[in-house]
Design an enzyme around this catalytic site. Structure first.
Site, PDB file in Angstrom:
ATOM      1  N   SER A 246       2.801  12.943  12.779  1.00  0.00           N
ATOM      2  CA  SER A 246       1.907  13.651  11.853  1.00  0.00           C
ATOM      3  C   SER A 246       0.847  14.482  12.566  1.00  0.00           C
ATOM      4  O   SER A 246      -0.120  14.908  11.931  1.00  0.00           O
ATOM      5  CB  SER A 246       1.198  12.623  10.953  1.00  0.00           C
ATOM      6  OG  SER A 246       0.398  11.755  11.761  1.00  0.00           O
ATOM      7  N   GLU A 310      -9.331   0.642   9.302  1.00  0.00           N
ATOM      8  CA  GLU A 310      -8.826   1.368   8.132  1.00  0.00           C
ATOM      9  C   GLU A 310      -9.916   1.768   7.136  1.00  0.00           C
ATOM     10  O   GLU A 310      -9.709   1.711   5.923  1.00  0.00           O
ATOM     11  CB  GLU A 310      -7.723   0.557   7.446  1.00  0.00           C
ATOM     12  CG  GLU A 310      -6.537   0.280   8.352  1.00  0.00           C
ATOM     13  CD  GLU A 310      -5.318  -0.257   7.619  1.00  0.00           C
ATOM     14  OE1 GLU A 310      -5.251  -0.111   6.383  1.00  0.00           O
ATOM     15  OE2 GLU A 310      -4.429  -0.808   8.279  1.00  0.00           O
ATOM     16  N   GLY A 311     -11.061   2.155   7.650  1.00  0.00           N
ATOM     17  CA  GLY A 311     -12.113   2.659   6.768  1.00  0.00           C
ATOM     18  C   GLY A 311     -12.879   1.600   6.017  1.00  0.00           C
ATOM     19  O   GLY A 311     -13.697   1.921   5.145  1.00  0.00           O
ATOM     20  N   TYR A 520      12.093   2.300  13.127  1.00  0.00           N
ATOM     21  CA  TYR A 520      11.860   3.014  11.869  1.00  0.00           C
ATOM     22  C   TYR A 520      13.079   2.840  10.978  1.00  0.00           C
ATOM     23  O   TYR A 520      14.217   3.009  11.439  1.00  0.00           O
ATOM     24  CB  TYR A 520      11.688   4.510  12.128  1.00  0.00           C
ATOM     25  CG  TYR A 520      10.290   5.045  11.983  1.00  0.00           C
ATOM     26  CD1 TYR A 520       9.808   5.455  10.742  1.00  0.00           C
ATOM     27  CD2 TYR A 520       9.466   5.194  13.084  1.00  0.00           C
ATOM     28  CE1 TYR A 520       8.546   5.992  10.605  1.00  0.00           C
ATOM     29  CE2 TYR A 520       8.192   5.729  12.968  1.00  0.00           C
ATOM     30  CZ  TYR A 520       7.732   6.124  11.720  1.00  0.00           C
ATOM     31  OH  TYR A 520       6.482   6.652  11.588  1.00  0.00           O
TER      32      TYR A 520
END
Length: 617
Positions: A246, A310-311, A520
């Site tokens: 990404s 993660e915030g 994956y």
């Protein structure tokens, strides 16, 4: 702030003057799909699939085999066209909850320097990530139960400190926003949040504050996007080497917050290997180390409290990273193996001897065959192999079964001598496992196609096909069993849920380690003619949930690098134990007693499942 000696050769501040992604992201990026607005797969006037735009290897090219593969393999039909809506439905966007005291204080304190918005499109863009469920909702008009009420764009660490202090004062919920590429529901707003929710978009914090050539480090603001970071460093002759799939859209702060991994980690390391120092603003103030030493024995590593949070604990504002001179040599390669087991054995040997190239990724037979459909001419890898090498390898080729073959793509980086030596070493090991060189061009295509794969989901949805991927890490002795069992579980669960057409279930090994690998999984399902009244997204989530259970039962991890978000909190106790969850809760309660960072990621709210899943059930 930490005392940071910049060395005799440190440069002055370097500013990313023209970031790729604009402040209002919807001006450049799709609001209801992946990536750039000008880049997409579509069926052209000749009835063939084409990729638009000019940004990628496939841009402007026709893929003559892809439609036949999609329609025959997945039983799709041109008659089942189901396009996305073109604009969000304003009726679906609820009125914002506004805390007027906070707004007044914000405007008087930061209003002249920090941009803010309550615009419907800005709020919608910041209220989701890129899971199948989120994209499905967007394609149908954008109906989410809760969205951010405001979006703000700080430009500095100081701006973030002021925003957080105001949030604490007025009891505002803050959700950090980096690149928006989350695939874990991490950006979904809690549906029961009654406070004003402010999305803190760090994209304007995009400067390289300094580059220290003596210590080979760079101090960087957290909002910089991966492609911008590498471009700006390259101007000075350096790189980080961190390339997640990404990287075009994800941010440095997001990498830290999710413990990201890149495709070239064998040479450059994962994000935890690259980070020297990190600064995070919490509800109680700023947390960071006081020293930039490369290693410190001072108790549990504070950097690792921040990485993967993660915030939920605060907003990452600045990161000091290791950098390296740009590699003098870069070379792609590829290998075909008679079967997946041989390929895995080769990757294991390469990892054991610590001779891995920057990137080595192994596709199973299903993905290998799919790769032929992504060729821009009528000859995929298999056909070109026969044409180019039949004189030398015809005996070996005759021994390969097209329905068992698999392929690995390679990327070597380093000095010319290092690349040549490692390339020879890897190909020599591959030969022991009946691997056959498949050419540099196929390696280049395989590596660069990574950045285009996510666009395929959008054309699939256009024809009633849902697709998603998920990942895990697993010890080497479990790789084969895990891959076989999870793919089989996906197929049997689809049958159980009344999916009429067999799904596409495949996997690839994407990163290797001394003790194991990252795997994956890719799952594609035709939802046409599913059981009457069946919700394709719900069915997909049930299948993925079963597949995740299978992953864990086969010794796999909950996640290798995507993180937990809200989508996987159901399994977090199983992953880290009751005491592990209790430790995370204790840290959260100490740093954020009023739950200012109220995304509800990572830590389960109850002993059952999170509220989002409860609503579904």
């Amino acid at each position: 702030m930490a005392t940071e000696g910049k060395g005799d050769t440190a440069t002055t501040a370097t500013t990313t003057t023209s970031p790729t992604i604009p402040l209002h992201r919807q001006e450049l990026l799709k609001w209801q799909g992946w990536g750039y607005r000008d880049s997409r797969f579509f069926i052209n006037s000749n009835g063939l699939i084409e990729f638009s735009g000019s940004r990628y290897l496939l841009s402007g090219h026709v893929l003559p085999r892809l439609k036949d593969w999609m329609f025959s393999k997945l039983n799709a039909s041109i008659d089942n066209y189901s396009p996305s809506v073109q604009e969000p439905n304003p009726d679906y966007i609820q009125e914002p909850i506004l805390n007027n005291s906070f707004i007044t204080d914000f405007q008087s304190t930061l209003g002249s320097t920090v941009q803010y918005s309550a615009d419907m499109n800005d709020r919608l863009f910041h209220g989701h990530g890129h899971t199948l469920e989120e994209i499905w909702k967007l394609r149908n008009g954008g109906k989410f139960e809760r969205l951010p009420d405001w979006v703000v764009w700080p430009r500095s660490h100081s701006d973030v400190e002021k925003i957080v202090r105001l949030a604490v004062k007025h009891n505002i919920c803050l959700i950090p926003f980096g690149g928006g590429t989350s695939v874990t529901w991490a950006l979904l707003c809690p549906t029961n949040e009654k406070r004003m929710i402010v999305s803190v978009d760090t994209s304007q914090m995009n400067k390289i504050l300094y580059l220290d050539e003596k210590n080979l480090t760079a101090r960087i603001q957290s909002g910089i996007i991966g492609q911008d970071l590498e471009r700006e460093l390259a101007k000075k002759g350096y790189c980080t080497g961190h390339e997640p799939d990404s990287m075009e859209f994800s941010s440095l702060g997001g990498w830290v917050a999710t413990r990201a991994s890149g495709m070239k980690k064998n040479v450059y390391g994962n994000i935890e290997d690259l980070v020297v120092h990190v600064t995070m603003v919490t509800a109680k103030g700023t947390i960071e180390k006081s020293c930039l030493g490369p290693r410190q024995s001072i108790g549990p590593d504070i950097n690792h409290v921040i990485m993967g949070s993660e915030g939920t604990l605060g907003i990452v504002t600045e990161v000091t990273m290791k950098i390296r001179p740009l590699p003098a040599s870069k070379k792609y390669g590829s290998i075909v193996f008679p079967d997946f087991e041989s390929g895995v054995a080769c990757l294991r040997e390469v990892a054991r001897l610590r001779s891995a190239p920057a990137s080595i990724r192994l596709l199973d037979n299903e993905q290998f065959l799919f790769g032929q459909a992504l060729s821009t001419d009528n000859k995929g890898m298999l056909h070109s192999l026969v044409d180019n090498m039949k004189k030398l390898y015809i005996t070996k080729i005759k021994g390969f079964d097209i329905n068992r073959m698999c392929a690995a793509t390679l990327l070597f980086e380093g000095t010319t001598n290092e690349v040549n030596q490692r390339e020879k070493f890897v190909y020599d090991i591959a030969q022991k496992y009946n691997g056959m060189p498949a050419g540099e061009e196929n390696g280049l295509k395989g590596y660069t196609l990574t950045f285009m794969i996510a666009y395929l989901r959008d054309i699939g949805l256009d024809y009633r096909i849902v697709a998603e991927s998920f990942e895990t890490s697993v010890p080497w002795d479990r790789v084969i069993d895990l891959c076989r069992n999870v793919k089989k579980r996906i197929i049997t669960e689809c049958e159980k849920q009344g999916v009429k057409h067999p799904p596409f279930s495949s996997c690839r090994v994407t990163q290797t380690y001394d003790a194991g690998a990252c795997v994956y999984f890719y799952f594609v399902m035709n939802y046409n003619d599913i059981r009457q009244g069946g919700d394709p997204v719900h069915i997909y989530e049930l299948v993925e949930e079963a597949a995740r259970d299978e992953v864990l039962a086969n010794g796999g991890s909950l996640s290798h690098h995507h993180g937990v978000g809200k989508i996987r909190t159901k399994w977090i106790k199983q992953a880290v134990s009751d005491l592990g969850v209790g430790t995370m809760k204790s840290i959260k309660e100490y740093l954020d007693p009023d739950n200012i960072f109220g995304s509800k990621n990572l830590i389960p709210e109850s002993d059952e499942v999170n509220e989002h899943l409860k609503a579904k059930l």
